[in-house]
Design a protein around this motif. Structure first.
Motif, PDB file in Angstrom:
ATOM      1  N   VAL A   1      39.943  49.393  45.878  1.00 25.38           N
ATOM      2  CA  VAL A   1      40.841  49.429  44.619  1.00 25.38           C
ATOM      3  C   VAL A   1      41.061  50.722  43.537  1.00 25.38           C
ATOM      4  CG1 VAL A   1      39.275  48.029  43.077  1.00 25.38           C
ATOM      5  CG2 VAL A   1      40.958  47.092  43.302  1.00 25.38           C
ATOM      6  N   ALA A   2      39.543  51.697  43.774  1.00 28.70           N
ATOM      7  CA  ALA A   2      39.998  52.473  43.009  1.00 28.70           C
ATOM      8  C   ALA A   2      40.062  53.672  43.657  1.00 28.70           C
ATOM      9  CB  ALA A   2      38.292  52.960  43.314  1.00 28.70           C
TER      10      ALA A   2
ATOM     11  N   THR B   1      30.621  47.882  46.171  1.00 26.92           N
ATOM     12  CA  THR B   1      30.478  48.897  46.023  1.00 26.92           C
ATOM     13  C   THR B   1      32.147  49.781  46.817  1.00 26.92           C
ATOM     14  OG1 THR B   1      28.282  49.611  45.264  1.00 26.92           O
ATOM     15  CG2 THR B   1      30.009  51.762  45.972  1.00 26.92           C
ATOM     16  N   ALA B   2      32.057  48.863  48.282  1.00 29.10           N
ATOM     17  CA  ALA B   2      33.066  49.563  49.198  1.00 29.10           C
ATOM     18  C   ALA B   2      33.884  48.419  48.733  1.00 29.10           C
ATOM     19  CB  ALA B   2      32.534  48.833  50.962  1.00 29.10           C
ATOM     20  N   VAL B   3      33.903  47.329  48.113  1.00 32.41           N
ATOM     21  CA  VAL B   3      35.610  46.661  47.857  1.00 32.41           C
ATOM     22  C   VAL B   3      35.665  47.148  46.686  1.00 32.41           C
ATOM     23  CG1 VAL B   3      36.605  44.576  47.286  1.00 32.41           C
ATOM     24  CG2 VAL B   3      34.771  44.711  48.941  1.00 32.41           C
TER      25      VAL B   3
ATOM     26  N   GLU C   1      33.201  34.975  43.180  1.00 32.28           N
ATOM     27  CA  GLU C   1      33.142  35.994  42.304  1.00 32.28           C
ATOM     28  C   GLU C   1      34.133  36.783  42.142  1.00 32.28           C
ATOM     29  OE1 GLU C   1      28.914  39.999  42.598  1.00 32.28           O
ATOM     30  OE2 GLU C   1      29.966  38.533  44.620  1.00 32.28           O
ATOM     31  N   THR C   2      33.414  37.194  40.948  1.00 36.45           N
ATOM     32  CA  THR C   2      35.584  37.872  40.490  1.00 36.45           C
ATOM     33  C   THR C   2      34.138  38.840  39.316  1.00 36.45           C
ATOM     34  OG1 THR C   2      36.215  36.371  40.617  1.00 36.45           O
ATOM     35  CG2 THR C   2      37.360  37.807  39.383  1.00 36.45           C
TER      36      THR C   2
ATOM     37  N   VAL D   1      40.151  44.707  39.568  1.00 33.96           N
ATOM     38  CA  VAL D   1      38.924  43.480  39.240  1.00 33.96           C
ATOM     39  C   VAL D   1      39.289  43.089  40.824  1.00 33.96           C
ATOM     40  CG1 VAL D   1      39.582  40.779  39.147  1.00 33.96           C
ATOM     41  CG2 VAL D   1      40.169  42.060  37.438  1.00 33.96           C
ATOM     42  N   ILE D   2      38.035  42.550  41.297  1.00 34.78           N
ATOM     43  CA  ILE D   2      38.072  42.516  42.922  1.00 34.78           C
ATOM     44  C   ILE D   2      37.095  40.439  42.556  1.00 34.78           C
ATOM     45  CG2 ILE D   2      37.526  44.336  43.658  1.00 34.78           C
ATOM     46  CD1 ILE D   2      34.537  44.227  43.401  1.00 34.78           C
TER      47      ILE D   2
END
Length: 142
Positions: A103-104, A97-99, A122-123, A116-117
């Protein structure tokens, strides 16, 4: 989402016991860190597999979030606007969630349609529609 990276064909050099990779988008040598390895492989996936135009990508550009200066990893532009925003992490960094929140926050400034992260293994991606996040099974077609 499953990402199958193309076979690497990178230009790598060593100077003073440090490895550098040629970044074809930025047109310069970049220190080869684990995060940079993920970024370069993902860029090649976007270009070679998904057929996104390299000329419409920006890598590691600075943006301002209020008083803070930040750098996004990859932005693909479409119709001269940010379209797909990618945040890259080192392979050992969990996609959590932190990542997504990171990006949000970038997207509050950029207003892309897709986020996209990835950590290279993992993507996860989302389409943003009317303020709602919808999980992607695959990256959008160009």
């Amino acid at each position: 989402m499953l990402i199958t990276y193309p076979p690497p064909a990178f230009r790598i050099k060593t100077e003073n016991d440090k490895e550098f990779i040629w970044d074809a988008i930025r047109k310069r040598w970049i220190l080869l860190t684990p995060e940079e390895w993920v970024r370069q492989n993902f860029v090649q996936y976007l270009i070679q597999v998904r057929k996104y135009p390299a000329s419409l990508m920006a890598i590691e550009k600075e943006i301002r979030l209020g008083e803070l200066k930040k750098r996004f990893d990859i932005v693909v532009f479409k119709n001269m606007r940010p379209w797909l925003i990618v945040e890259c992490k080192e392979p050992h960094v969990a996609i959590n969630t932190a990542v997504l929140e990171q990006v949000a926050r970038y997207n509050m400034k950029l207003s892309g349609s897709y986020l996209v992260i990835t950590n290279g293994r993992e993507t996860i991606g989302w389409c943003i529609d009317k303020g709602f996040f919808h999980r992607l099974d695959a990256l959008p077609e160009w």
